[in-house]
Design an enzyme around this catalytic site. Structure first.
Site, mmCIF file in Angstrom:
data_model
loop_
_atom_site.group_PDB
_atom_site.id
_atom_site.type_symbol
_atom_site.label_atom_id
_atom_site.label_comp_id
_atom_site.label_asym_id
_atom_site.label_seq_id
_atom_site.Cartn_x
_atom_site.Cartn_y
_atom_site.Cartn_z
ATOM 1 N N HIS A 8 -49.166 -6.884 15.557
ATOM 2 C CA HIS A 8 -49.317 -8.171 14.878
ATOM 3 C C HIS A 8 -50.776 -8.442 14.527
ATOM 4 O O HIS A 8 -51.700 -7.803 15.039
ATOM 5 C CB HIS A 8 -48.759 -9.329 15.715
ATOM 6 C CG HIS A 8 -49.449 -9.591 17.027
ATOM 7 N ND1 HIS A 8 -49.002 -9.083 18.228
ATOM 8 C CD2 HIS A 8 -50.583 -10.313 17.313
ATOM 9 C CE1 HIS A 8 -49.806 -9.499 19.191
ATOM 10 N NE2 HIS A 8 -50.768 -10.237 18.669
ATOM 11 N N HIS A 91 -57.422 -11.854 15.617
ATOM 12 C CA HIS A 91 -57.424 -10.543 16.284
ATOM 13 C C HIS A 91 -56.370 -9.635 15.657
ATOM 14 O O HIS A 91 -55.498 -10.099 14.926
ATOM 15 C CB HIS A 91 -57.181 -10.686 17.794
ATOM 16 C CG HIS A 91 -55.872 -11.275 18.195
ATOM 17 N ND1 HIS A 91 -55.653 -12.641 18.342
ATOM 18 C CD2 HIS A 91 -54.678 -10.681 18.467
ATOM 19 C CE1 HIS A 91 -54.398 -12.844 18.712
ATOM 20 N NE2 HIS A 91 -53.775 -11.692 18.787
ATOM 21 N N GLU A 140 -56.592 -6.661 20.413
ATOM 22 C CA GLU A 140 -55.598 -6.804 21.488
ATOM 23 C C GLU A 140 -54.826 -5.503 21.579
ATOM 24 O O GLU A 140 -54.438 -4.931 20.539
ATOM 25 C CB GLU A 140 -54.643 -7.970 21.185
ATOM 26 C CG GLU A 140 -53.569 -8.194 22.234
ATOM 27 C CD GLU A 140 -52.639 -9.357 21.899
ATOM 28 O OE1 GLU A 140 -52.903 -10.122 20.968
ATOM 29 O OE2 GLU A 140 -51.609 -9.481 22.591
HETATM 30 C C1 LIG Z 1 -50.627 -15.669 21.740
HETATM 31 C C2 LIG Z 1 -51.319 -15.601 22.985
HETATM 32 C C3 LIG Z 1 -52.248 -14.412 23.013
HETATM 33 C C4 LIG Z 1 -51.607 -13.463 23.975
HETATM 34 O O1 LIG Z 1 -51.593 -13.731 25.167
HETATM 35 O O2 LIG Z 1 -51.073 -12.501 23.428
HETATM 36 C C5 LIG Z 1 -53.621 -14.857 23.354
HETATM 37 O O3 LIG Z 1 -53.921 -15.230 24.438
HETATM 38 S S1 LIG Z 1 -54.750 -14.938 22.029
HETATM 39 C C6 LIG Z 1 -55.493 -16.438 22.264
HETATM 40 C C7 LIG Z 1 -56.786 -16.567 23.073
HETATM 41 N N1 LIG Z 1 -57.185 -15.476 23.912
HETATM 42 C C8 LIG Z 1 -58.216 -14.691 23.575
HETATM 43 O O4 LIG Z 1 -58.773 -14.763 22.507
HETATM 44 C C9 LIG Z 1 -58.659 -13.728 24.651
HETATM 45 C C10 LIG Z 1 -59.822 -12.853 24.184
HETATM 46 N N2 LIG Z 1 -60.964 -13.643 23.720
HETATM 47 C C11 LIG Z 1 -62.082 -13.842 24.490
HETATM 48 O O5 LIG Z 1 -62.165 -13.398 25.626
HETATM 49 C C12 LIG Z 1 -63.215 -14.642 23.859
HETATM 50 O O6 LIG Z 1 -62.701 -15.420 22.813
HETATM 51 C C13 LIG Z 1 -64.360 -13.723 23.308
HETATM 52 C C14 LIG Z 1 -64.969 -12.936 24.474
HETATM 53 C C15 LIG Z 1 -63.859 -12.789 22.242
HETATM 54 C C16 LIG Z 1 -65.451 -14.612 22.701
HETATM 55 O O7 LIG Z 1 -65.714 -15.595 23.655
HETATM 56 P P1 LIG Z 1 -67.172 -16.287 23.744
HETATM 57 O O8 LIG Z 1 -67.096 -17.417 24.721
HETATM 58 O O9 LIG Z 1 -68.185 -15.237 23.947
HETATM 59 O O10 LIG Z 1 -67.264 -16.930 22.312
HETATM 60 P P2 LIG Z 1 -68.456 -16.931 21.313
HETATM 61 O O11 LIG Z 1 -68.050 -17.877 20.250
HETATM 62 O O12 LIG Z 1 -69.751 -17.136 22.035
HETATM 63 O O13 LIG Z 1 -68.424 -15.433 20.684
HETATM 64 C C17 LIG Z 1 -69.319 -14.410 21.065
HETATM 65 C C18 LIG Z 1 -69.457 -13.511 19.845
HETATM 66 O O14 LIG Z 1 -68.160 -12.942 19.520
HETATM 67 C C19 LIG Z 1 -67.774 -13.343 18.215
HETATM 68 N N3 LIG Z 1 -66.341 -13.645 18.236
HETATM 69 C C20 LIG Z 1 -65.708 -14.588 18.982
HETATM 70 N N4 LIG Z 1 -64.384 -14.579 18.725
HETATM 71 C C21 LIG Z 1 -64.184 -13.619 17.795
HETATM 72 C C22 LIG Z 1 -63.038 -13.117 17.101
HETATM 73 N N5 LIG Z 1 -61.820 -13.633 17.326
HETATM 74 N N6 LIG Z 1 -63.196 -12.115 16.207
HETATM 75 C C23 LIG Z 1 -64.427 -11.590 15.977
HETATM 76 N N7 LIG Z 1 -65.576 -11.997 16.581
HETATM 77 C C24 LIG Z 1 -65.434 -13.009 17.475
HETATM 78 C C25 LIG Z 1 -68.585 -14.581 17.889
HETATM 79 O O15 LIG Z 1 -68.749 -14.695 16.505
HETATM 80 C C26 LIG Z 1 -69.878 -14.289 18.595
HETATM 81 O O16 LIG Z 1 -70.637 -13.422 17.813
HETATM 82 P P3 LIG Z 1 -72.191 -13.785 17.503
HETATM 83 O O17 LIG Z 1 -72.661 -12.714 16.554
HETATM 84 O O18 LIG Z 1 -72.853 -13.755 18.866
HETATM 85 O O19 LIG Z 1 -72.168 -15.162 16.912
HETATM 86 CO CO LIG Z 2 -51.986 -11.463 19.903
#
Ligand SMILES: CC[C@H](C(=O)O)C(=O)SCCNC(=O)CCNC(=O)[C@H](O)C(C)(C)COP(=O)(O)OP(=O)(O)OC[C@H]1O[C@@H](n2cnc3c(N)ncnc32)[C@H](O)[C@@H]1OP(=O)(O)O
Ligand SMILES: [Co+2]
Length: 148
Positions: A8, A91, A140
């Site tokens: 997905h 993602h 993911e």
């Molecule tokens: C449907 C439910 C699903 C499942 O269980 O299947 C889920 O749970 S999805 C819903 C939420 N869960 C997650 O997203 C878990 C994984 N995500 C994380 O652990 C964090 O979101 C993380 C580590 C990716 C970023 O967290 P942080 O607190 O570090 O956020 P920042 O805004 O400081 O981001 C740091 C840096 O990463 C870039 N970033 C953040 N999110 C994304 C993204 N989705 N895609 C690409 N890049 C991302 C952000 O731009 C920052 O970059 P920088 O250059 O430093 O500005």
């Molecule tokens: Co997902």
């Protein structure tokens, strides 16, 4: 690592209700599943099926759109929406046959695996790999659902 099926595309949205109207009326989606809350992940989820092939036959084995809306208290999707108020691609999710072997492979390649494998929205084990280690794409990895 062997590239697995794209299960997905995760799409963050401020309103799943509005996104359903978009996918139905603009994109012509014909298989939109009922939204449900995943409280332990703090998100509301809705799966939109896409056709399995260009003939538009539809069906569960096509890549889905996974709409995700933050529930009150969620921080990760909420912070994504602060930067992308209209929502956006959040993602990509690929399937693997063995989630634990895949985790070890990503870690061996020096990729940051975010947390331990846990049950995701499809009811199988998943983990995420940091976008900074994956060409800017939050990735993911999910264990392939067992055939019914
Ligand atoms: C449907 C439910 C699903 C499942 O269980 O299947 C889920 O749970 S999805 C819903 C939420 N869960 C997650 O997203 C878990 C994984 N995500 C994380 O652990 C964090 O979101 C993380 C580590 C990716 C970023 O967290 P942080 O607190 O570090 O956020 P920042 O805004 O400081 O981001 C740091 C840096 O990463 C870039 N970033 C953040 N999110 C994304 C993204 N989705 N895609 C690409 N890049 C991302 C952000 O731009 C920052 O970059 P920088 O250059 O430093 O500005
Ligand atoms: Co997902």
């Amino acid at each position: 690592m062997k590239l697995g099926r794209l299960n997905h595309i995760g799409v963050a949205t401020p309103s799943i209700a509005d996104s359903i109207v978009f996918y139905r009326d603009v994109m012509g989606a014909t298989h939109i599943h009922a939204p449900f809350d995943l409280h332990d992940q703090g998100v509301k989820v809705c799966f939109v099926d896409t056709p399995t092939d260009s003939r538009g036959l539809g069906g569960m084995d096509g890549t889905q759109i996974e709409l995700i809306e933050p529930l009150p208290g969620n921080t990760s999707i909420a912070s994504f929406l602060e930067k992308n108020p209209n929502g956006g691609q959040h993602h990509l999710c690929y399937e693997v046959p063995d989630i634990h072997a895949a985790k070890a492979e990503f870690e061996a390649m020096g990729k940051r695996v975010l947390g331990e494998p846990r049950i995701g929205a499809h009811g199988t084990l998943i983990f995420f790999v940091h976008p900074k280690d994956m060409g800017g794409i939050l990735t993911e990895i999910m264990e392939t659902p067992k055939a019914h």
